[in-house]
Scaffold this active site. Structure first.
Site, mmCIF file in Angstrom:
data_model
loop_
_atom_site.group_PDB
_atom_site.id
_atom_site.type_symbol
_atom_site.label_atom_id
_atom_site.label_comp_id
_atom_site.label_asym_id
_atom_site.label_seq_id
_atom_site.Cartn_x
_atom_site.Cartn_y
_atom_site.Cartn_z
ATOM 1 N N SER A 189 10.142 35.459 72.744
ATOM 2 C CA SER A 189 9.522 34.317 72.066
ATOM 3 C C SER A 189 10.580 33.405 71.449
ATOM 4 C CB SER A 189 8.578 34.801 70.957
ATOM 5 O OG SER A 189 7.616 35.692 71.474
ATOM 6 N N HIS B 168 19.173 -25.301 67.268
ATOM 7 C CA HIS B 168 18.745 -24.698 68.534
ATOM 8 C C HIS B 168 17.296 -24.228 68.436
ATOM 9 C CE1 HIS B 168 23.188 -24.454 69.018
ATOM 10 N NE2 HIS B 168 22.885 -24.745 70.263
ATOM 11 N N ASP C 288 17.063 -22.084 75.324
ATOM 12 C CA ASP C 288 17.540 -21.539 74.047
ATOM 13 C C ASP C 288 16.478 -20.685 73.358
ATOM 14 O OD1 ASP C 288 20.221 -22.225 73.748
ATOM 15 O OD2 ASP C 288 19.754 -24.253 73.076
ATOM 16 N N ASP D 226 21.966 -30.441 77.946
ATOM 17 C CA ASP D 226 22.165 -29.676 76.722
ATOM 18 C C ASP D 226 22.982 -30.469 75.701
ATOM 19 O OD1 ASP D 226 21.835 -27.448 75.134
ATOM 20 O OD2 ASP D 226 23.541 -26.365 75.973
#
Length: 649
Positions: A127, A364, A405, A515
């Site tokens: 066991s 951003h 972004d 961008d």
């Protein structure tokens, strides 16, 4: 489960038979590596496997073997028995290793290991009990094995039965298992009823008769007892030191199986928590029916609608509430929504979700994404550059521009890598850009938000590729190499629209020009955007100073103390980063010369401000103040403290 095995007790032989592995990694917790690290363990393994073979090798030929058999028949019998045992032990080790490598069910692996132990040592029951050191309690498990299989007739192939799912706890203050758990040493008990630590109550309740016991600790990779394995009633005599050594080796495998179980449970728990978090985020970011219905009813004012295709579009002419309507109209008026059979409700849902997936950082954010999307839309609609791209590339272009972004944190790639943030650890290069792309794909994959649902599988794959390449193009570390190649092609009249590489290069250049397109806008808009950009940079510089970076070691554009030099820095940005992009585009496309003209005009206005002396922000302070700075600092401090703790360990 046989409860008598939970509290058996007896005398100790005082031997410590095993050592746990020293590394915390799963790989280093390999039993074979552990044997290599332990000279004592290696010696025991060698003795079990090689002693009988060595005995045979002492007799070099058939004649010597015949003489040995005649002279010492008892020794020969014992040697042959040992040889059989060694062979069996070797085969069992291979089977257990295979089970560990191939099976994912920890209970099944544990049952396999324990049954082999019971079979090899010949005992009635074997066991395992987990040890809760903090509570000083043992926890019974379903592992209760005999030589022939699981006690109680379970037929689930080593898995937990429905009737045996519950475990129970009992104090480690009583019983053999508790003694071993507390002291971490192997116990061999020849007569259980002669040992004061043995608890007879379980035998009395179950009618089972415990005769002798072998109990051994199972250690984790910090040399702490994590469980105990207990063998009861050897069927062919008493437990020996050799049995203890074998059980100790089996205990190492049990430790590995339990370690795997802990890792598996932790992964499952983490995945569940992550799923709950994603469900919550999805609920708050996805569009709801009433919002979709409201957006579908709204229209742009005529003056904005007429100028939306212009590459000189003034971003200050459109309110924030009108940006979603304008973005929707880009897909509708261009015919892209019709070409790719976008459902109006899906398009509205997608746009709302994209907008909500932008953080409230200074620059951003969604407003910047909209401006980039409009600039791409203007170039594709109002210049000859648009004819170089197929409808599929155009829709990918527009999707990428609006998503480029997503979830920006207001810091750059260098910051994410330097401070080993979650994103910095996840992506080794183009950290933020890869994250933006992944978020874009996630939104497109959300039910009710996939505006590309009706395209073919091949077109969908190509479109996702175009989106990825366009978003990665916004990484300025890649841009300078692309810009050099593009300039050489244009100046050398070598640009060939029939060449895929040339078209891909043009897409990257246009994406970067979009961008950076704030430098092409009327000066009031350009000045406001510049202040937003630098305020975001200054916030990053503040964070870096909070982590010990000296002001003089910061880049000027990250150093708030350099605010007075903003016009000078902006002129440098135009001269070395943005300006050359529009110069080359103007050389290839006549319609884009106006952009180069606007850039030069803005540069002149910055020169005027530079000559006027130290610069002062014109944008209200509350607009430029980051709302989440303290939260970001706190999170990074937590991560550094956690890392320091791990390094100490």
């Amino acid at each position: 489960m046989s409860e008598n095995t939970t509290t058996s007790s007896s005398s100790t032989n005082g031997k410590r038979f095993s050592q746990a592995p020293s590394s915390s990694s799963l790989d280093s917790y390999n039993p074979f590596k552990k044997f290599k690290m332990s000279r004592m363990k290696r010696h025991r393994m060698s003795r079990i496997l090689h002693t009988p073979a060595n005995a045979l090798n002492d007799h070099n030929n058939d004649e010597e073997i015949e003489e040995w058999v005649k002279a010492k028949p008892a020794e020969v019998v014992e040697t042959l028995k040992s040889l059989v045992l060694a062979q069996k032990f070797s085969n069992i080790m291979l089977d257990i290793n295979a089970a560990l490598m191939e099976q994912t069910g920890t209970k099944k692996v544990m049952a396999t290991i324990l049954q082999y132990a019971a079979e090899l040592i010949h005992c009635e029951r074997c066991s395992v009990f987990l040890y809760d050191k903090e509570a000083d309690e043992l926890i019974s498990q379903v592992f209760d094995i005999s030589e022939t299989g699981k006690v109680g007739g379970d037929d689930n192939d080593g898995e937990e039965s429905k009737d045996n799912k519950e475990s129970f706890r009992f104090s480690a203050a009583r019983g053999v298992a508790g003694h071993v758990a507390r002291h971490g040493k192997v116990l061999i008990i020849p007569d259980a009823y002669e040992d004061d630590r043995f608890n007879r109550e379980i035998d009395l309740k179950t009618g089972f008769k415990t005769k002798n016991i072998l109990c051994a600790p199972i250690l984790d990779n910090h040399h702490e007892v994590m469980a105990v394995t207990q063998l009861v009633n050897k069927t062919d005599g008493e437990f020996t030191d050799n049995d203890a050594e074998i059980v100790d080796i089996f205990a190492g495998y049990c430790g590995l199986a339990l370690h795997n179980a802990r890792l598996h449970e932790q992964v499952q728990r983490d995945n569940t928590q992550r799923q709950v978090a994603l469900e919550m985020i999805s609920y708050h970011t996805r569009a709801h029916p009433h919002e979709i219905e409201e957006l579908s009813k709204k229209k742009l004012p005529r003056n904005i609608s007429l100028t939306l295709k212009s590459i000189t579009f003034d971003p200050l002419s459109v309110d924030d509430d009108q940006t979603l309507i304008a973005a929707r109209d880009m897909f509708l008026e261009s015919g892209l929504a019709q070409t790719f059979r976008m459902r109006r409700e899906d398009l509205s849902a997608w746009l709302i979700c994209v907008k909500r997936s932008y953080r409230d950082v200074r620059y951003h954010n969604w407003r910047h994404a909209f401006n980039v999307g409009q600039f791409v839309y203007g170039i594709l609609s109002s210049s000859s550059a648009g004819r170089f791209f197929s409808p599929l590339e155009k829709v990918a272009f527009l999707i990428a521009a609006l998503c480029h972004d997503l979830d920006h944190r207001g810091t750059n790639n260098a910051f994410e890598q330097k401070y080993e943030t979650a994103l910095g650890s996840l992506y080794s290069s183009s950290t933020l850009e890869m994250h933006h792309f992944d978020r874009a794909v996630t939104i497109l994959s959300t039910e009710g938000h996939n505006i590309l649902e009706n395209v073919s599988s091949n077109d969908y794959k190509d479109c996702i590729h175009f989106i990825k390449e366009a978003i990665l193009a916004t990484d300025l570390s890649k841009h300078f190499g692309d810009r050099k190649k593009y300039k050489e092609l244009v100046e050398g009249h070598g640009f060939d629209v029939a060449k895929r590489a040339h078209v891909d290069l043009l897409r990257s250049i246009i994406m970067t020009s979009a961008d950076l397109s704030a430098v092409t806008k009327p000066f009031p808009a350009q000045q406001r955007v510049a202040e937003l950009v630098y305020s975001e940079f200054f916030e990053q510089g503040d964070l870096e100073r909070a982590f010990g970076t000296k002001s003089e070691d910061l880049q000027d554009l990250m150093n708030r103390q350099k605010l007075a030099d903003l016009p000078k820095m902006q002129i440098g940005f135009i001269d070395f980063v943005a300006g050359p992009v529009y110069e080359t585009l103007a050389e290839q496309f006549e319609e884009l010369k106006v952009l180069n003209t606007e850039v030069k005009r803005n540069r002149h206005d910055w020169e005027v401000l530079k000559e006027q002396g130290p610069y002062h922000f014109i944008t209200p302070y509350e607009v430029l103040t980051a709302k989440t700075k303290s939260a970001v600092v706190g999170e990074l401090h937590k991560r550094h403290e956690k890392k320091a703790e791990e390094e100490k360990k």
